[in-house]
Motif scaffolding. Structure first.
Motif, PDB file in Angstrom:
ATOM      1  N   HIS A   1     -17.701  18.200   0.786  1.00 31.53           N
ATOM      2  CA  HIS A   1     -18.229  18.341   2.145  1.00 31.53           C
ATOM      3  C   HIS A   1     -19.189  17.192   2.395  1.00 31.53           C
ATOM      4  N   PHE A   2     -19.230  16.774   3.650  1.00 28.75           N
ATOM      5  CA  PHE A   2     -20.084  15.649   4.025  1.00 28.75           C
ATOM      6  C   PHE A   2     -21.231  16.146   4.900  1.00 28.75           C
ATOM      7  N   ALA A   3     -22.439  16.019   4.400  1.00 28.90           N
ATOM      8  CA  ALA A   3     -23.611  16.421   5.189  1.00 28.90           C
ATOM      9  C   ALA A   3     -24.163  15.153   5.832  1.00 28.90           C
ATOM     10  N   ASP A   4     -23.836  14.967   7.105  1.00 32.65           N
ATOM     11  CA  ASP A   4     -24.334  13.762   7.785  1.00 32.65           C
ATOM     12  C   ASP A   4     -25.171  14.127   9.009  1.00 32.65           C
ATOM     13  N   THR A   5     -24.508  14.630  10.044  1.00 35.13           N
ATOM     14  CA  THR A   5     -25.229  14.941  11.282  1.00 35.13           C
ATOM     15  C   THR A   5     -26.247  16.059  11.085  1.00 35.13           C
ATOM     16  N   VAL A   6     -27.416  15.878  11.695  1.00 34.38           N
ATOM     17  CA  VAL A   6     -28.410  16.954  11.688  1.00 34.38           C
ATOM     18  C   VAL A   6     -27.996  17.955  12.752  1.00 34.38           C
ATOM     19  N   ASP A   7     -27.547  19.098  12.308  1.00 31.84           N
ATOM     20  CA  ASP A   7     -27.033  20.111  13.231  1.00 31.84           C
ATOM     21  C   ASP A   7     -27.129  21.450  12.501  1.00 31.84           C
ATOM     22  N   THR A   8     -27.891  22.354  13.062  1.00 39.02           N
ATOM     23  CA  THR A   8     -28.200  23.599  12.347  1.00 39.02           C
ATOM     24  C   THR A   8     -26.954  24.331  11.834  1.00 39.02           C
ATOM     25  N   GLU A   9     -26.011  24.609  12.747  1.00 32.53           N
ATOM     26  CA  GLU A   9     -24.856  25.426  12.335  1.00 32.53           C
ATOM     27  C   GLU A   9     -24.016  24.721  11.266  1.00 32.53           C
ATOM     28  N   TYR A  10     -23.802  23.430  11.488  1.00 29.91           N
ATOM     29  CA  TYR A  10     -22.953  22.683  10.555  1.00 29.91           C
ATOM     30  C   TYR A  10     -23.577  22.656   9.156  1.00 29.91           C
ATOM     31  N   ILE A  11     -24.873  22.332   9.120  1.00 25.36           N
ATOM     32  CA  ILE A  11     -25.537  22.237   7.809  1.00 25.36           C
ATOM     33  C   ILE A  11     -25.656  23.618   7.170  1.00 25.36           C
ATOM     34  N   GLN A  12     -25.908  24.610   8.001  1.00 26.35           N
ATOM     35  CA  GLN A  12     -25.984  25.972   7.450  1.00 26.35           C
ATOM     36  C   GLN A  12     -24.649  26.369   6.807  1.00 26.35           C
ATOM     37  N   ASP A  13     -23.550  25.994   7.447  1.00 28.52           N
ATOM     38  CA  ASP A  13     -22.234  26.298   6.866  1.00 28.52           C
ATOM     39  C   ASP A  13     -22.091  25.653   5.484  1.00 28.52           C
ATOM     40  N   ILE A  14     -22.514  24.406   5.387  1.00 26.65           N
ATOM     41  CA  ILE A  14     -22.376  23.714   4.082  1.00 26.65           C
ATOM     42  C   ILE A  14     -23.315  24.358   3.050  1.00 26.65           C
ATOM     43  N   VAL A  15     -24.508  24.723   3.500  1.00 25.78           N
ATOM     44  CA  VAL A  15     -25.456  25.381   2.580  1.00 25.78           C
ATOM     45  C   VAL A  15     -24.844  26.692   2.065  1.00 25.78           C
ATOM     46  N   LEU A  16     -24.260  27.474   2.971  1.00 26.47           N
ATOM     47  CA  LEU A  16     -23.691  28.758   2.562  1.00 26.47           C
ATOM     48  C   LEU A  16     -22.525  28.568   1.596  1.00 26.47           C
ATOM     49  N   LEU A  17     -21.690  27.571   1.881  1.00 26.57           N
ATOM     50  CA  LEU A  17     -20.558  27.300   0.982  1.00 26.57           C
ATOM     51  C   LEU A  17     -21.053  26.849  -0.390  1.00 26.57           C
ATOM     52  N   THR A  18     -22.137  26.070  -0.378  1.00 28.97           N
ATOM     53  CA  THR A  18     -22.709  25.581  -1.644  1.00 28.97           C
ATOM     54  C   THR A  18     -23.242  26.751  -2.463  1.00 28.97           C
ATOM     55  N   LYS A  19     -23.974  27.629  -1.795  1.00 25.50           N
ATOM     56  CA  LYS A  19     -24.560  28.776  -2.512  1.00 25.50           C
ATOM     57  C   LYS A  19     -23.457  29.682  -3.051  1.00 25.50           C
ATOM     58  N   LYS A  20     -22.418  29.868  -2.238  1.00 20.88           N
ATOM     59  CA  LYS A  20     -21.288  30.721  -2.649  1.00 20.88           C
ATOM     60  C   LYS A  20     -20.646  30.134  -3.916  1.00 20.88           C
ATOM     61  N   GLU A  21     -20.480  28.826  -3.888  1.00 22.26           N
ATOM     62  CA  GLU A  21     -19.849  28.154  -5.027  1.00 22.26           C
ATOM     63  C   GLU A  21     -20.700  28.332  -6.289  1.00 22.26           C
ATOM     64  N   LEU A  22     -22.006  28.181  -6.135  1.00 18.73           N
ATOM     65  CA  LEU A  22     -22.901  28.324  -7.287  1.00 18.73           C
ATOM     66  C   LEU A  22     -22.888  29.767  -7.802  1.00 18.73           C
ATOM     67  N   HIS A  23     -22.888  30.706  -6.850  1.00 22.97           N
ATOM     68  CA  HIS A  23     -22.912  32.122  -7.256  1.00 22.97           C
ATOM     69  C   HIS A  23     -21.652  32.525  -8.008  1.00 22.97           C
ATOM     70  N   LYS A  24     -20.539  31.919  -7.633  1.00 25.61           N
ATOM     71  CA  LYS A  24     -19.317  32.332  -8.346  1.00 25.61           C
ATOM     72  C   LYS A  24     -19.087  31.508  -9.614  1.00 25.61           C
ATOM     73  N   GLY A  25     -20.103  30.742 -10.005  1.00 25.80           N
ATOM     74  CA  GLY A  25     -20.042  30.007 -11.278  1.00 25.80           C
ATOM     75  C   GLY A  25     -19.511  28.594 -11.168  1.00 25.80           C
ATOM     76  N   GLY A  26     -19.309  28.121  -9.957  1.00 25.22           N
ATOM     77  CA  GLY A  26     -18.839  26.739  -9.786  1.00 25.22           C
ATOM     78  C   GLY A  26     -19.957  25.735 -10.049  1.00 25.22           C
ATOM     79  N   VAL A  27     -19.565  24.482 -10.149  1.00 21.88           N
ATOM     80  CA  VAL A  27     -20.552  23.427 -10.401  1.00 21.88           C
ATOM     81  C   VAL A  27     -20.622  22.526  -9.169  1.00 21.88           C
ATOM     82  N   VAL A  28     -21.843  22.352  -8.663  1.00 17.42           N
ATOM     83  CA  VAL A  28     -22.017  21.547  -7.455  1.00 17.42           C
ATOM     84  C   VAL A  28     -22.727  20.240  -7.807  1.00 17.42           C
TER      85      VAL A  28
END
Ligand code: PA5
Length: 438
Positions: A108-135
């Motif tokens: 995922h590419f975090a470029d534009t400052v935009d609440t919803e977009y960045i929040q989506d990436i944050v949530l996906l990142t946390k989900k990945e970490l919680h399920k044991g993935g490596v970020v």
């Protein structure tokens, strides 16, 4: 020899005009050829990146080290010249639906400052970490001071710290200038740092660690990418042989002088859309200038637009073929596709056969492109064609490098500095002031 092809037969410029512009460019082609022997000491430094094997060895070592962590998700934090090249190559070679195809490492590419977009990436990142993935985070900023990038870095750093409190630094790679504040910060935290050569600006940096680290990590053949770029440097700095970068720069400049101020990169391959966006930034920032190199106010620039065949035929083609005569179209197409997908013949629906039954999708795409060229001819609108034989790392590397050198020639013809972006800096300073006073 594997080379992209440029056809300017229908660009509606006189060959005499092109000939005299080529003559004007001749000393500059020699300047670029000489810059090839001067490492990173001239402002044309970026053309030497594809030949910097020491740099490539270091990038590959870092890729190997970080692949050992087995990352399942890569977050690329950067903006403009710091991420557009990576997005362009990735989409060209892996397609628009890369993440949906369950690759080993999604991105995922975090470029534009935009609440919803960045929040989506944050949530996906946390989900990945919680399920044991490596970020893994790759933070890319030449200056180390770009507001968007530093904001996102700080945000994601906190997430990683919470998950890997003792060794979070292992999951971060920072790509920046050796003199940037981020470089010092990274070293103090034991974070791996890859350097961008000082004289190489963001939009010319795709073949440095800026692009090669994330692309190599995602499995792109970076050697082939570099080989293609090397081929383009050799061809496009050749003072005697036919030089496509000098040629297309001459056509574009000549058209500009005749009131054609818009360059529309019309891509007949969905996967090349991000190359269009990368080129838009390259052309916009390099040529759009208030002042020329003599300090005179000139306010010049070609407006770069991006269109996608065949969808945009049903969107902007009416304007292009019927509206103001201020555009030069550049049709980009790919000759060979890896697979042929056919439209089945439905005998019971013969009324629906608009000439497509039994034909491949590639043949239909080609027929539409030919039809569009005919329509441009009929309405006497100028266009060029760029043909890539195959969508491989070699051709993509060649294409991007050709485009960067073309911009250097355009800068010379317009007498502007193609490497700075003073008005972008202006917005950065103004924003900084506002944030500091809040
Ligand atoms: O091409 C450029 O120089 C710019 O588009 C920069 O890449 C962009 O402004 C981001 O800057 P930085 O890499 O310093 O964060």
């Amino acid at each position: 020899m594997k080379r992209i092809l440029l056809n300017t037969d229908n660009a509606r410029v006189s060959s005499d005009a092109i000939h005299s512009l080529q003559k004007k460019l001749a000393p500059h082609i020699i300047t670029l050829a000489e810059a090839r022997t001067q490492s990173y000491n001239t402002e044309y430094a970026s053309i030497n990146i594809p030949f910097d094997s020491a740099m490539h060895v270091q990038i590959k070592k870092t890729i190997a080290a970080k692949k050992n962590l087995n990352p399942s998700l890569l977050i690329v934090i950067g903006i403009g010249g710091s991420n557009l090249g990576t997005m362009a190559v990735l989409q060209a070679l892996y397609g628009r639906l890369y993440n949906e195809q369950e690759p080993h490492t999604r991105v995922h590419f975090a470029d534009t400052v935009d609440t919803e977009y960045i929040q989506d990436i944050v949530l996906l990142t946390k989900k990945e970490l919680h399920k044991g993935g490596v970020v893994l985070l790759n933070v890319i900023t030449k200056s180390g001071t770009t507001i968007e990038t530093i904001a996102h870095f700080t945000l994601f750093l906190d997430i990683l710290r919470a998950f890997y409190p003792d060794d979070y630094h292992k999951y971060i790679v920072i790509t920046t200038d050796a003199d940037s504040p981020l470089h010092a910060c990274a070293l103090s935290k034991n974070i791996t740092c890859l350097e961008v050569p000082q004289k190489v600006g963001g939009r010319y940096s795709v073949f440095s660690a800026v692009g090669l680290f994330p692309l190599g990590l995602l499995g792109i053949d970076i050697d082939e990418l570099i080989n293609g770029a090397q081929q383009a440097v050799t061809d496009c700095t050749h003072p005697k042989e036919y030089n496509i970068a000098a040629h297309s720069a001459s056509v574009r400049y000549q058209q500009y002088m005749h009131g054609i101020h818009i360059n529309d990169l019309f891509l007949f391959s969905v996967d090349l859309e991000n190359i269009g966006k990368w080129y838009r930034q390259l052309m916009g920032e390099s040529i759009g200038k208030e002042k020329n190199i003599h300090g005179e106010k000139v306010e010049v620039g070609i407006t770069p637009t991006v269109s996608l065949g065949t969808a945009d035929l049903h969107s902007v083609a009416q304007l292009y073929l019927g509206g103001p005569r201020d555009k030069l179209a550049v049709f980009v197409s790919v000759q060979k596709t890896p697979s042929h997908y056919y439209i089945p013949t439905h005998k019971e629906c013969s009324a629906l056969d608009v000439g497509i039954y039994g034909k491949s999708i590639a043949a239909i795409n080609h027929a539409i492109l030919t039809g569009v060229c005919d329509a441009y001819d009929k309405t006497e609108r100028p266009y060029m064609q760029l043909i890539i034989q195959e969508k491989t790392a070699f051709y993509v590397g060649q294409l991007l490098q050709y485009m960067m050198i073309e911009m250097m020639y355009l800068g010379y013809l317009f007498e502007v500095n193609p490497f700075d972006q003073p008005q972008v800096e202006l917005y950065k300073q103004k924003t900084r002031k506002i944030l500091d006073n809040e």
